[in-house]
Scaffold this motif. Structure first.
Motif, PDB file in Angstrom:
ATOM      1  N   VAL A  96       0.853  -1.192   0.000  1.00  0.00           N
ATOM      2  CA  VAL A  96       0.000   0.000   0.000  1.00  0.00           C
ATOM      3  C   VAL A  96       0.886   1.240   0.000  1.00  0.00           C
ATOM      4  CG1 VAL A  96      -1.779   1.286   1.243  1.00  0.00           C
ATOM      5  CG2 VAL A  96      -1.824  -1.219   1.221  1.00  0.00           C
TER       6      VAL A  96
ATOM      7  N   ALA B  79      -8.406  -3.304   0.147  1.00  0.00           N
ATOM      8  CA  ALA B  79      -7.924  -2.016  -0.354  1.00  0.00           C
ATOM      9  C   ALA B  79      -8.390  -0.876   0.557  1.00  0.00           C
ATOM     10  CB  ALA B  79      -8.407  -1.797  -1.779  1.00  0.00           C
ATOM     11  N   GLN B  80      -7.456  -0.003   0.894  1.00  0.00           N
ATOM     12  CA  GLN B  80      -7.763   1.103   1.791  1.00  0.00           C
ATOM     13  C   GLN B  80      -6.831   2.269   1.491  1.00  0.00           C
ATOM     14  OE1 GLN B  80     -10.080   1.297   4.532  1.00  0.00           O
ATOM     15  NE2 GLN B  80      -9.514   3.462   4.497  1.00  0.00           N
ATOM     16  N   ASP B  81      -7.404   3.433   1.191  1.00  0.00           N
ATOM     17  CA  ASP B  81      -6.599   4.631   1.005  1.00  0.00           C
ATOM     18  C   ASP B  81      -6.091   5.079   2.371  1.00  0.00           C
ATOM     19  OD1 ASP B  81      -5.506   7.119   0.526  1.00  0.00           O
ATOM     20  OD2 ASP B  81      -7.345   8.026  -0.247  1.00  0.00           O
TER      21      ASP B  81
END
Length: 765
Positions: free
Chosen positions: A518, A538-540
């Motif tokens: 990430v 998924a992670q901002d």
């Protein structure tokens, strides 16, 4: 001899006892800008917190708001808390003239801004009534002056502080009773519920006496239709039958004084507090002076200095005051079980306080601190679990981990013994680590318990991480790791090597949420959610959704939580790419414009990722030490302290969280920062020379030469206990266990004053 003076004072400490430090305390510091501080009258850890309650249609967390109508003066409040208001009970409202209907809105605007100092609070209503307040530990005085000699006082048992946020956390009034006696005094009991900790029904008793014989005493009962909306429903049908009494006084009466006692046990005990603490022979001025003396001797004289800069003195002593308003010492006032142990309530919350507040409580209030530790263990004995938060004799709510574990571990490794039963203390910690608490059904987080313990424990034990089955998954994973490290430290001290190895291994589980794939702002590696099949989600890193109860991250971004494993920083440095990359990534936290401020409210902080208003970032500014750059820890932490704190009404960067913000600032002033659950303190630089009274005749003397709080604050040389010191950290035993000295030489430019080993990372094994 009282417990606070059970040693012979040194000349310096004796001199400190003769100074009135209350002159520097700004009781309205942090009452605005979301700080939610309580500005009324109170003694250190006092059960009584007497002040005004305001109504504007928005939440008055501590009762006080700078605008709106006064709905009455009540005996119980919290201070610096968020979520939803609590208490605002045991009520009186003075009224000019006769009261024909006590069930209607009798609130009044204020004629001018309230005035107050330590132990004193004054309000004037637009109808000309002047109110002065004073308090002891379990009782209070309300002094009223009526401008036209027509005086009435309404006692409304149904009064509570409502909430308007729509979260289902508004307090409820469930019924009450009132008795009026021939001598004019009254005794009441009221049953209330809910609030931020979602407490079930609880009862408080009160007793009130007047110094003027009333002309009439009329008990009332009924359900009104024109009352200000008490709560979120706007439905009078939800209001239980209200009870109270209206006192009217002979025409021409211009002054009435009311003395009220409160008790969780009985109205008779509430009356006894009036007799023992506020007898009629003791004037309002005497009580106010006595309260000032208590604050001077028990709290404010713990740190003394020869500086004369008024804003700095106000900030120092206002912060010492603000950190000691709660918890409430309710020893002898526990209605749930009989015990010889101390009892403290109103812990809001250890999620906030464990990071640096409890560590400072041990330094400045060692006797009360030991009592608080014993109280937490006794709550486990009788209620089944230690609290992460507790109010009105009820545990709740747990925002992340079981952070009482951290508090107990911090006390244990720093040598707190006394009357603490550490066998029981460790058993309480093991229950948090091994037993899943029953789900309390919170609609904001229905997946698991948030009342106490570790609700997401099944995933923690099965996977070694927490899946999105549970809310606040990443927050909990970071905190459960620190909690397990806490158990390992106490287990090791107790000689339980098997548990030590077990929980130390579990404290590494945060690593299972680390994804090196990430990226954000040119950096790789962040904590992200993980599914049951092992895949990362998924992670901002610059987004946390709502950052609230139902999200994977609570009150902080993935960026912020990715620095939260304070026991295992050496591993984090390695995961980040080494010391240089670690320092660069940390600096990115403080660069304006790096945070879109979509959900964390950081826009007021120049869009930095670092958010001084939330506790997950408390330690972040000091982690540069682990990259060999204590000068940057000093640079950024000093910037935060000098930019976002002052002694004004808006002097806190956000919610005080029961004094957590004030203790962060005080550590910055002292020049040290504690790594909770360890004996390590990171060294930065003090603002000024000071003497810290450690109790039992021990002191820590801190001196500075050549410094300036805003420019020349970099360490050039340090002597600890008279010897050259070359480490950027020290331990409890170096300066706190037996006292000591720290002599700083400061200058305008960073220097290589240290060449010793980096701070220890005891979880990185």
């Amino acid at each position: 001899m009282g417990r606070w003076l059970a040693f012979i004072l040194s000349p310096a400490l004796a001199a400190a006892q003769n100074v009135d430090y209350t002159q520097y305390v700004q009781i309205f510091m942090g009452t605005e800008n979301g700080g939610n501080m309580f500005p009324g009258v109170v003694r250190p850890f006092g059960m009584t917190k007497l002040g005004p309650d305001l109504y504007t249609g928005s939440d008055a967390y501590s009762g006080y708001l700078p605008s709106g109508n006064v709905t009455g003066f009540t005996m119980m409040h919290e201070s610096g808390t968020g979520g939803a208001p609590k208490y605002g009970v045991v009520h009186q409202m003075p009224v000019a003239g006769l009261v024909s209907n006590p069930l209607i809105d009798l609130s009044q605007p204020r004629a001018s801004a309230d005035q107050g100092s330590v132990g004193t609070y004054n309000t004037t209503l637009v109808n000309g009534i002047q109110i002065s307040l004073a308090a002891s530990e379990h009782a209070g005085i309300m002094s009223y002056k009526f401008p036209n000699g027509s005086a009435s006082i309404v006692v409304d048992v149904s009064h509570v502080l409502p909430s308007f946020r729509g979260l289902g956390l508004s307090q409820g009034y469930a019924g009450g009773s009132v008795q009026v006696f021939a001598d004019g005094h009254y005794e009441t009991s009221g049953v209330y519920n809910n609030g931020w900790n979602e407490a079930p029904d609880w009862k408080i008793y009160a007793c009130g006496r007047f110094n003027v014989e009333p002309a009439t005493m009329k008990v009332f009962s009924g359900i009104n239709t024109t009352l200000i909306s008490y709560g979120e429903t706007n439905s009078t049908s939800s209001i239980t039958n209200r009870v109270g009494v209206v006192y009217s006084f002979k025409n021409g009466t211009q002054a009435v004084e009311s003395r009220v006692g409160i008790s969780w046990i009985s109205s008779a005990k509430a009356c006894s507090y009036i007799s023992s603490e506020l007898p009629s022979s003791k004037s309002l001025a005497q009580v106010q002076s006595e309260t000032q003396s208590f604050w001077n001797s028990e709290v404010l004289s713990k740190i003394t200095t020869t500086i004369t800069d008024l804003p700095t003195l106000q900030l120092l002593y206002s912060s010492l005051y603000g950190m000691t308003l709660i918890p409430s010492n309710r020893t002898g006032e526990n209605p749930l079980w009989d015990s010889l142990e101390p009892y403290y309530d109103d812990d809001f919350t250890f999620w906030d306080l464990h990071r640096c507040s409890t560590a400072l409580m041990q330094v400045l209030q060692p006797i009360a601190y030991e009592e608080q530790i014993r109280s937490l263990i006794d709550i486990w004995r009788h209620a089944g679990w230690m609290p992460d938060a507790r109010s009105s004799n009820y545990n709740g709510r747990t925002q992340g981990g079981s952070n009482c574990d951290n508090v107990l571990a911090d006390a244990y490794v720093k040598g707190v013994r006394g009357a603490v039963n550490w066998t029981d203390g460790y058993s309480a910690m093991v229950k948090d680590a091994e037993v899943t608490p029953p789900n309390n059904g919170d609609p904001q987080a229905p997946d698991s318990s948030d009342q106490q313990g570790r609700g997401a424990l099944p995933d923690w034990l099965k996977y070694g991480y927490i899946t999105p089955t549970y809310s606040r998954a990443v927050t909990r994973a970071v905190e459960y790791s620190v909690n397990d490290f806490s158990l390992s430290q106490v287990a090791q001290g107790l000689g339980n090597q098997a548990d030590y190895r077990k929980y130390l291994s579990r404290s590494h589980n945060w690593r299972n949420h680390w994804s090196s794939g990430v990226s954000s702002l040119g950096f790789t590696g962040f904590l992200v959610p993980r599914s049951a099949n092992g895949t990362f989600i998924a992670q901002d890193p610059l987004s946390c959704g709502g950052c609230y109860w139902g999200d994977a991250y609570y009150e902080a971004l993935p960026w912020e939580y990715s620095f939260g494993m304070t026991h295992d920083i050496a591993t984090l440095v390695n995961f980040t790419g080494g010391p240089q990359k670690f320092v660069q990534k940390l600096e990115a936290m403080f660069q304006p414009g790096n945070n879109p401020a979509s959900s964390t409210g950081s826009s007021q902080f120049n869009y930095t990722i670092f958010n001084p208003s939330n506790e997950p970032d408390f330690t972040t500014a000091y982690l540069f030490h682990y990259g060999g750059r204590p000068d940057l820890s000093l640079k950024y932490s000093r910037h935060v302290a000098r930019t976002y704190y002052n002694a004004g009404n808006s002097g806190l960067p956000g919610n005080s969280d029961a004094g957590a913000m004030q203790t962060w600032l005080l550590w910055n002033m002292i020049g040290l920062y504690p790594l909770t659950t360890t004996t390590t303190f990171l060294i930065h630089a003090p603002w000024f020379s000071m003497t810290i009274n450690l109790g039992n005749g021990k002191v820590l003397n801190i001196t500075t030469v050549g410094g300036d709080v805003d420019s020349a604050f970099y360490v050039q040389q340090l002597l600890v206990n008279g010897q050259p010191w070359r480490k950027s950290w020290l331990t409890w035993n170096d300066v706190f266990a037996n006292g000591g000295s720290m002599e700083f030489t400061l200058g305008e430019q960073p220097s290589q004053w240290f060449d010793g080993p980096l701070p220890p990372s005891p979880g990185s094994l």
